[in-house]
Design a protein around this motif. Structure first.
Motif, PDB file in Angstrom:
ATOM      1  N   THR A 195       0.631  -1.376  -0.035  1.00  0.00           N
ATOM      2  CA  THR A 195       0.075  -0.289   0.031  1.00  0.00           C
ATOM      3  C   THR A 195       1.001   1.228   0.048  1.00  0.00           C
ATOM      4  OG1 THR A 195      -0.009   0.249   2.158  1.00  0.00           O
ATOM      5  CG2 THR A 195      -1.632  -1.205   1.389  1.00  0.00           C
ATOM      6  N   ALA A 198      -0.561   3.078   3.614  1.00  0.00           N
ATOM      7  CA  ALA A 198      -1.774   3.200   4.118  1.00  0.00           C
ATOM      8  C   ALA A 198      -2.165   2.750   5.711  1.00  0.00           C
ATOM      9  CB  ALA A 198      -2.822   2.394   3.157  1.00  0.00           C
ATOM     10  N   ARG A 213     -14.455   6.379   3.939  1.00  0.00           N
ATOM     11  CA  ARG A 213     -14.559   6.789   2.414  1.00  0.00           C
ATOM     12  C   ARG A 213     -14.022   8.109   2.155  1.00  0.00           C
ATOM     13  NH1 ARG A 213     -18.053   4.585  -1.114  1.00  0.00           N
ATOM     14  NH2 ARG A 213     -19.095   2.369  -0.401  1.00  0.00           N
ATOM     15  N   ARG A 215     -11.148   9.388   3.680  1.00  0.00           N
ATOM     16  CA  ARG A 215      -9.605   9.290   3.724  1.00  0.00           C
ATOM     17  C   ARG A 215      -9.036   9.367   2.457  1.00  0.00           C
ATOM     18  NH1 ARG A 215      -8.737  10.284   8.981  1.00  0.00           N
ATOM     19  NH2 ARG A 215      -6.724   9.231   8.842  1.00  0.00           N
ATOM     20  N   SER A 216      -7.788   9.753   2.406  1.00  0.00           N
ATOM     21  CA  SER A 216      -7.093  10.005   1.319  1.00  0.00           C
ATOM     22  C   SER A 216      -6.724   8.668   0.648  1.00  0.00           C
ATOM     23  CB  SER A 216      -5.794  10.783   1.476  1.00  0.00           C
ATOM     24  OG  SER A 216      -5.951  12.033   2.148  1.00  0.00           O
ATOM     25  N   TYR A 217      -7.024   8.383  -0.730  1.00  0.00           N
ATOM     26  CA  TYR A 217      -6.852   7.352  -1.639  1.00  0.00           C
ATOM     27  C   TYR A 217      -5.440   6.949  -1.802  1.00  0.00           C
ATOM     28  CZ  TYR A 217      -7.010   4.020  -5.481  1.00  0.00           C
ATOM     29  OH  TYR A 217      -6.881   3.079  -6.200  1.00  0.00           O
ATOM     30  N   VAL A 218      -5.031   5.690  -1.631  1.00  0.00           N
ATOM     31  CA  VAL A 218      -3.828   5.375  -1.690  1.00  0.00           C
ATOM     32  C   VAL A 218      -3.670   4.114  -2.785  1.00  0.00           C
ATOM     33  CG1 VAL A 218      -1.420   4.000  -1.003  1.00  0.00           C
ATOM     34  CG2 VAL A 218      -2.940   5.660   0.554  1.00  0.00           C
ATOM     35  N   SER A 227      -6.345   3.527   2.169  1.00  0.00           N
ATOM     36  CA  SER A 227      -6.150   4.856   2.110  1.00  0.00           C
ATOM     37  C   SER A 227      -5.249   5.320   3.598  1.00  0.00           C
ATOM     38  CB  SER A 227      -7.628   5.561   2.285  1.00  0.00           C
ATOM     39  OG  SER A 227      -8.358   4.925   3.290  1.00  0.00           O
ATOM     40  N   LYS A 228      -5.185   6.448   3.713  1.00  0.00           N
ATOM     41  CA  LYS A 228      -4.646   7.180   4.839  1.00  0.00           C
ATOM     42  C   LYS A 228      -5.408   8.030   5.577  1.00  0.00           C
ATOM     43  CE  LYS A 228       0.185   7.212   2.577  1.00  0.00           C
ATOM     44  NZ  LYS A 228       1.376   7.931   2.489  1.00  0.00           N
TER      45      LYS A 228
END
Length: 228
Positions: A195, A198, A213, A215-218, A227-228
């Motif tokens: 990831t 993440a 949903r 959160r920052s997409y990884v 995500s993060k």
């Protein structure tokens, strides 16, 4: 007569422990226990307190007023902060072994097995890289100051009244992991992270939770979005 009464108390306590729904598989010492907590570790705490002469009620796995009162009395007797919260100092005074706690990249067999249980519960059937990724997100949380500092505390963490991982709530954390899940954990512990950092994941088809949903997409692996 006293021995008979004590035997009856212990028997009843054991029966309560068996029949009370306790989906939380934490062992005593895995997490800080406060009023309202439920689970196997709470029942163990009640049994330990009872055995030491601090009556906390039957071992029903629910940390209510009676258990809080027993904790406060025990803490006062040991010269600890009498707040009714079972944390590291209280566990030590109770004789609970907390030496399994992972630190500085060193993890016990118990840590590894618990993480494998989470991987198996969350990601069995997912690609192998996705299983490694789930384990990696827990380790990434471990290195993030915003999260607890041990694997058990991360897995059993409650935020705003909600468990961070659904298998803890529905009991799937109790399932025995397979060797694939265990191998995925070993790879993650060795530094493999598909990831790239993440700290969380979710299945878009199974949750509408806006926190996760947003959160920052990884990346996405299999059915999980990381995500993060």
């Amino acid at each position: 007569m006293r021995k008979i009464i004590l035997a009856k108390v212990l028997l009843i306590s054991t029966l309560f422990l068996i029949v009370t729904p306790a989906a939380i598989a934490a062992q005593l010492g895995d997490r800080v226990l406060t009023k309202g907590c439920r689970g196997q570790d709470v029942a163990q705490l009640q049994q330990v307190l009872n055995n030491k002469g601090f009556w906390s009620g039957y071992a029903d796995g629910i940390l209510g007023n009676k258990t809080v009162d027993a904790l406060v009395k025990f803490q006062k007797a040991k010269g600890l902060k009498a707040d009714g919260i079972a944390g590291f100092e209280t566990f030590s005074a109770l004789g609970v072994d907390t030496s399994y706690r992972g630190s500085s990249g060193r993890f016990s067999t118990r840590d590894v097995e618990l993480l494998a249980k989470l991987v198996y519960a969350e990601a069995r059937g997912e690609p192998y890289s996705g299983q490694v990724a789930v384990a990696a997100t827990v380790l990434n949380r471990l290195n993030n100051p915003a999260y607890p500092k041990s694997i058990p505390e991360i897995i059993f963490q409650v935020v705003d009244g909600h468990y961070q991982y659904s298998p803890v709530l529905d009991g799937q954390i109790n399932l025995v992991p397979d060797e694939t899940a265990r191998r995925a954990v070993v790879d993650a512990l060795s530094g493999v992270d598909p990831t790239g950092g993440a700290t969380t994941f979710y299945n878009p088809s199974k949750t509408s939770d806006q926190w996760v949903r947003n959160r920052s997409y990884v990346t996405a692996i299999g059915n999980h979005v990381f995500s993060k």
